[in-house]
Write an enzyme that holds these catalytic residues in place. Structure first.
Site, PDB file in Angstrom:
ATOM      1  N   HIS A   1       0.830  -1.205   0.000  1.00 21.00           N
ATOM      2  CA  HIS A   1       0.000   0.000   0.000  1.00 21.00           C
ATOM      3  C   HIS A   1       0.868   1.261   0.000  1.00 21.00           C
ATOM      4  O   HIS A   1       0.566   2.236  -0.716  1.00 21.00           O
ATOM      5  CB  HIS A   1      -0.905  -0.016   1.233  1.00 21.00           C
ATOM      6  CG  HIS A   1      -1.770   1.197   1.353  1.00 21.00           C
ATOM      7  ND1 HIS A   1      -2.870   1.410   0.562  1.00 21.00           N
ATOM      8  CD2 HIS A   1      -1.678   2.292   2.174  1.00 21.00           C
ATOM      9  CE1 HIS A   1      -3.432   2.556   0.879  1.00 21.00           C
ATOM     10  NE2 HIS A   1      -2.732   3.111   1.862  1.00 21.00           N
ATOM     11  N   GLU A   2       1.925   1.257   0.795  1.00 25.32           N
ATOM     12  CA  GLU A   2       2.786   2.433   0.891  1.00 25.32           C
ATOM     13  C   GLU A   2       3.555   2.685  -0.401  1.00 25.32           C
ATOM     14  O   GLU A   2       3.811   3.827  -0.765  1.00 25.32           O
ATOM     15  CB  GLU A   2       3.762   2.267   2.056  1.00 25.32           C
ATOM     16  CG  GLU A   2       3.113   2.260   3.432  1.00 25.32           C
ATOM     17  CD  GLU A   2       2.525   3.601   3.803  1.00 25.32           C
ATOM     18  OE1 GLU A   2       3.022   4.627   3.303  1.00 25.32           O
ATOM     19  OE2 GLU A   2       1.554   3.631   4.578  1.00 25.32           O
TER      20      GLU A   2
ATOM     21  N   ASP B   1       8.371  15.434  24.203  1.00 24.75           N
ATOM     22  CA  ASP B   1       8.090  16.633  23.381  1.00 24.75           C
ATOM     23  C   ASP B   1       6.882  17.357  23.960  1.00 24.75           C
ATOM     24  O   ASP B   1       6.267  16.901  24.926  1.00 24.75           O
ATOM     25  CB  ASP B   1       7.858  16.244  21.913  1.00 24.75           C
ATOM     26  CG  ASP B   1       6.654  15.337  21.716  1.00 24.75           C
ATOM     27  OD1 ASP B   1       5.582  15.626  22.283  1.00 24.75           O
ATOM     28  OD2 ASP B   1       6.764  14.313  20.998  1.00 24.75           O
TER      29      ASP B   1
ATOM     30  N   ARG C   1       0.251   5.239  11.615  1.00 28.26           N
ATOM     31  CA  ARG C   1       0.269   6.687  11.797  1.00 28.26           C
ATOM     32  C   ARG C   1      -1.041   7.109  12.427  1.00 28.26           C
ATOM     33  O   ARG C   1      -2.099   6.589  12.089  1.00 28.26           O
ATOM     34  CB  ARG C   1       0.452   7.415  10.466  1.00 28.26           C
ATOM     35  CG  ARG C   1       1.759   7.142   9.761  1.00 28.26           C
ATOM     36  CD  ARG C   1       1.833   7.988   8.499  1.00 28.26           C
ATOM     37  NE  ARG C   1       3.061   7.755   7.760  1.00 28.26           N
ATOM     38  CZ  ARG C   1       3.198   6.844   6.812  1.00 28.26           C
ATOM     39  NH1 ARG C   1       2.182   6.055   6.520  1.00 28.26           N
ATOM     40  NH2 ARG C   1       4.339   6.701   6.174  1.00 28.26           N
TER      41      ARG C   1
ATOM     42  N   LEU D   1       8.034   3.702   9.800  1.00 39.43           N
ATOM     43  CA  LEU D   1       8.806   2.546  10.273  1.00 39.43           C
ATOM     44  C   LEU D   1       9.813   2.914  11.345  1.00 39.43           C
ATOM     45  O   LEU D   1      10.462   2.028  11.907  1.00 39.43           O
ATOM     46  CB  LEU D   1       9.531   1.883   9.102  1.00 39.43           C
ATOM     47  CG  LEU D   1       8.650   1.207   8.051  1.00 39.43           C
ATOM     48  CD1 LEU D   1       9.484   0.773   6.851  1.00 39.43           C
ATOM     49  CD2 LEU D   1       7.929   0.017   8.637  1.00 39.43           C
TER      50      LEU D   1
ATOM     51  N   LEU E   1       9.693   4.131  14.523  1.00 40.28           N
ATOM     52  CA  LEU E   1       9.504   3.607  15.875  1.00 40.28           C
ATOM     53  C   LEU E   1       9.522   2.075  15.894  1.00 40.28           C
ATOM     54  O   LEU E   1       9.943   1.469  16.882  1.00 40.28           O
ATOM     55  CB  LEU E   1       8.189   4.119  16.468  1.00 40.28           C
ATOM     56  CG  LEU E   1       8.154   5.630  16.783  1.00 40.28           C
ATOM     57  CD1 LEU E   1       6.806   6.017  17.372  1.00 40.28           C
ATOM     58  CD2 LEU E   1       9.274   6.013  17.748  1.00 40.28           C
TER      59      LEU E   1
END
Length: 472
Positions: free
Chosen positions: A259-260, A403, A422, A436, A438
Site C-alpha cells: 500500500h505504501e 516533546d 500513523r 517505520l 519507531l
C-alpha cells in the site's frame, strides 16, 4: 525388554495399544514376582499353648457329651456327629470340629474358608492340647472322645473373620487369583495408557492442523495440567501464538508495504508522464524531474527501512556488542538532531547525572535513539523544547524523550511501534516519514534485552521511554 520394543515397532499399532501392551507386560511381570514372594511370606499356621478358656470349654462339653453317648449306647442307638456340632454352635456361637482318628477325615462347616484348616488338621497329629493360629481364626484342641465305637478328636474354633479381605483371596483357586490379577492389571494399564496417549494424540492432531495452515489451533484443557504434558501443551500454545503473530505481522507488513509503495509509484508515473508532455519546456520539465527524484528518494528510504526492520526481526547482533558510554552516544545523537530541530526553532536538552555504561551495538542504539528523537522533533511545535533525560531505575538505564506536541490518543499508544502505523491528523502521511522509525527503534531495543514504550504527559506532549540493562 528390547525384544518387546522391536516387536511393537514392527507392528502397526497405535500409541494407545503400544503403551497398553508395554505397561501390561511390565505389570504382569511385577505381579508374578510379587506373587512368588507372597507365597514365601504368606501367613502359615502356628501352634502355641492352648487357650485355657477354650480348652476348659472343650473338656466340659466333651464330658457332657460322653454321658449322652453312654446313655444312647445302652439303648443301642447311634450318636449323630452333625447334631453334636450344631448343638455346640447354637449354644456357644463357636464351631466344633471333629477329626476321625482312623481315617483322618475332618468334619467341619462346608465353606471355602475352612479348607485350609481341614487340610492342616487332617495331615497333622495333635495328641497334646494346643491353640493353632490361622490368622483369620483360632483352633484349640484336641480332646479325644469315643463315638459309636470310633475314636475322634474334638476342636473348638472361633468364627471366621470375614472382615479380612486377604483371607477370602487366600482361599480362592489359583486360576481365579491369576484371572483377577490379569483383569485388574489390564484395566489399570489401559487407564494409564489412555492417560498418556490422549494428550499425545491431541498434540499430534494439533501439530497436523498447524502444519496445514490453521494458525488458530490450540491445545485447550491440556495446558491446565500440572504435569509434563501440561508443560508441553503450554509450550505448544505459546509456539502457535508466536507463530500466528509473526505470520500475521508479516502478512500485514507485506500489505502495508504494498500500500505504501503504491502512492509514490503512482506519483512517479504521473511525474514521468508530465515530463513527456512538456518536452521542450525546460522549466516545467525540470520541476517534474525534481518531483521524480523526490519520489525515488522516498522509495529508496522506505525500502531501506523495510530491509532494516526485517533484518532486526530475524537476526541477533549480540556478537557486535561492545562497552558503550550511553551519555556520550546520546549527546552525539542530540547534536545531529539539533541541526534538523533548528529549522523549527526547537531546542533539544540533555540531562544526566552520571555516565552510564552498557554492552550494545553502537549503530543500533544510535538508530533507535535517533528515530525516537527525530520523531519528537517532527511533531513538536515551533519554538518549543524536546527534553532528553538519562536516569537509573532499579539497576536499569531509562532514557526518556519528551516533546510538547499534541500527544497521541491513549487507545493508540500501544500501536505506535507497529510498522506503517500513523495517527490521523497530526501524524499523517503529509508530515513525511515512512511510518517505520519507531518499529525499527523497538526491534533495536529488543536486541539489547530492553523495552520501549510511550505515554502522554500533562498538560500536553508525548514521552517515549527506552529501558536498557546496565553493563555487567
Amino acid at each position: 525388554m528390547s525384544a518387546i520394543k522391536k516387536l511393537l515397532s514392527s507392528l502397526n499399532f497405535g500409541i494407545s495399544a503400544k503403551l497398553f501392551l508395554t505397561f501390561w507386560f511390565v505389570v504382569i511381570c511385577s505381579i508374578s514376582i510379587s506373587y512368588v514372594i507372597t507365597l514365601q511370606l504368606q501367613h502359615r499356621p502356628t501352634q502355641g499353648v492352648a487357650t485355657p478358656k477354650q480348652l476348659h470349654l472343650l473338656n466340659q462339653y466333651a464330658t457332657q457329651q460322653n454321658k449322652k453317648i453312654i446313655k444312647l449306647a445302652n439303648k443301642e442307638k447311634k450318636f449323630n456327629l452333625k447334631s453334636l456340632r450344631n448343638q455346640f454352635e447354637r449354644k456357644y456361637q463357636q464351631h466344633l470340629l471333629i477329626k476321625d482318628l482312623a481315617t483322618n477325615k475332618v468334619y467341619l462347616p462346608r465353606h471355602r474358608a475352612w479348607q485350609g484348616i481341614e487340610k492342616y488338621l487332617s495331615i497333622n497329629s495333635l495328641p497334646n492340647p494346643v491353640t493353632i493360629d490361622f490368622a483369620y481364626t483360632q483352633v484349640t484342641g484336641a480332646k479325644e472322645i469315643t463315638v459309636n465305637n470310633k475314636s475322634y478328636q474334638l476342636f473348638v474354633a472361633g468364627p471366621i473373620d470375614r472382615q479380612q479381605f486377604h483371607s477370602i483371596i487366600e482361599h480362592l483357586p489359583l486360576s481365579v487369583k491369576m484371572m483377577i490379577s490379569l483383569i485388574i492389571s489390564a484395566f489399570l494399564c489401559w487407564l494409564l495408557a489412555k492417560a498418556f496417549s490422549k494428550p499425545l494424540i491431541a498434540i499430534q492432531k494439533a501439530s497436523d492442523n498447524l502444519s496445514k495452515g490453521n494458525l488458530s489451533t490450540r491445545l485447550i484443557g491440556f495446558d491446565e495440567r500440572s504435569d509434563e504434558f501440561g508443560a508441553v501443551a503450554r509450550s505448544f500454545n505459546k509456539m502457535a501464538s508466536q507463530l500466528e503473530d509473526n505470520i500475521t505481522a508479516h502478512q500485514r507488513l507485506l500489505g502495508d508495504v504494498s500500500h505504501e509503495l503504491r502512492s509514490p509509484l503512482a506519483r512517479l508515473q504521473l511525474a514521468i508522464g508530465l515530463v513527456e508532455q512538456n518536452i521542450g519546456n525546460t522549466e516545467e520539465q525540470q520541476r517534474h524531474l525534481n518531483r521524480c527524484e523526490n519520489e525515488v528518494d522516498r522509495l529508496d528510504t522506505m525500502i531501506g527501512d523495510v530491509l532494516t526492520l526485517s533484518r532486526l526481526e530475524h537476526t541477533n547482533t549480540t556478537d557486535h556488542f561492545e562497552p558503550i558510554q550511553l551519555v556520550n552516544l546520546t549527546q552525539q545523537v542530540v547534536d545531529d538532531c539539533q541541526y534538523i530541530a533548528n529549522t523549527k526553532n526547537v531546542i533539544i536538552t540533555l540531562a544526566s547525572d552520571e555516565k552510564y555504561s552498557l554492552n550494545g551495538d553502537k549503530k543500533l542504539l544510535i538508530s533507535a535513539i535517533s528515530n525516537v528523537l527525530n520523531n519528537a522533533v517532527k511533531y513538536a511545535p515551533e519554538h518549543s523544547t524536546v527534553s532528553v533525560e538519562l536516569t537509573l531505575i532499579t539497576e536499569k538505564i531509562c532514557l526518556t524523550v519528551t516533546d510538547q506536541g499534541t500527544g497521541v490518543p491513549d487507545n493508540m499508544l500501544s500501536k505506535l511501534f507497529t510498522p506503517f502505523f500513523r495517527v490521523a491528523d497530526a501524524r499523517d502521511r503529509n508530515s513525511g516519514g515512512t511510518g517505520l522509525g519507531l518499529a525499527i527503534a523497538q526491534q533495536a531495543i529488543k536486541q539489547h534485552q530492553g523495552e520501549i514504550y510511550a505515554q502522554n504527559t500533562q498538560p500536553c506532549g508525548l514521552m517515549v521511554s527506552i529501558v536498557l540493562p546496565l553493563q555487567n
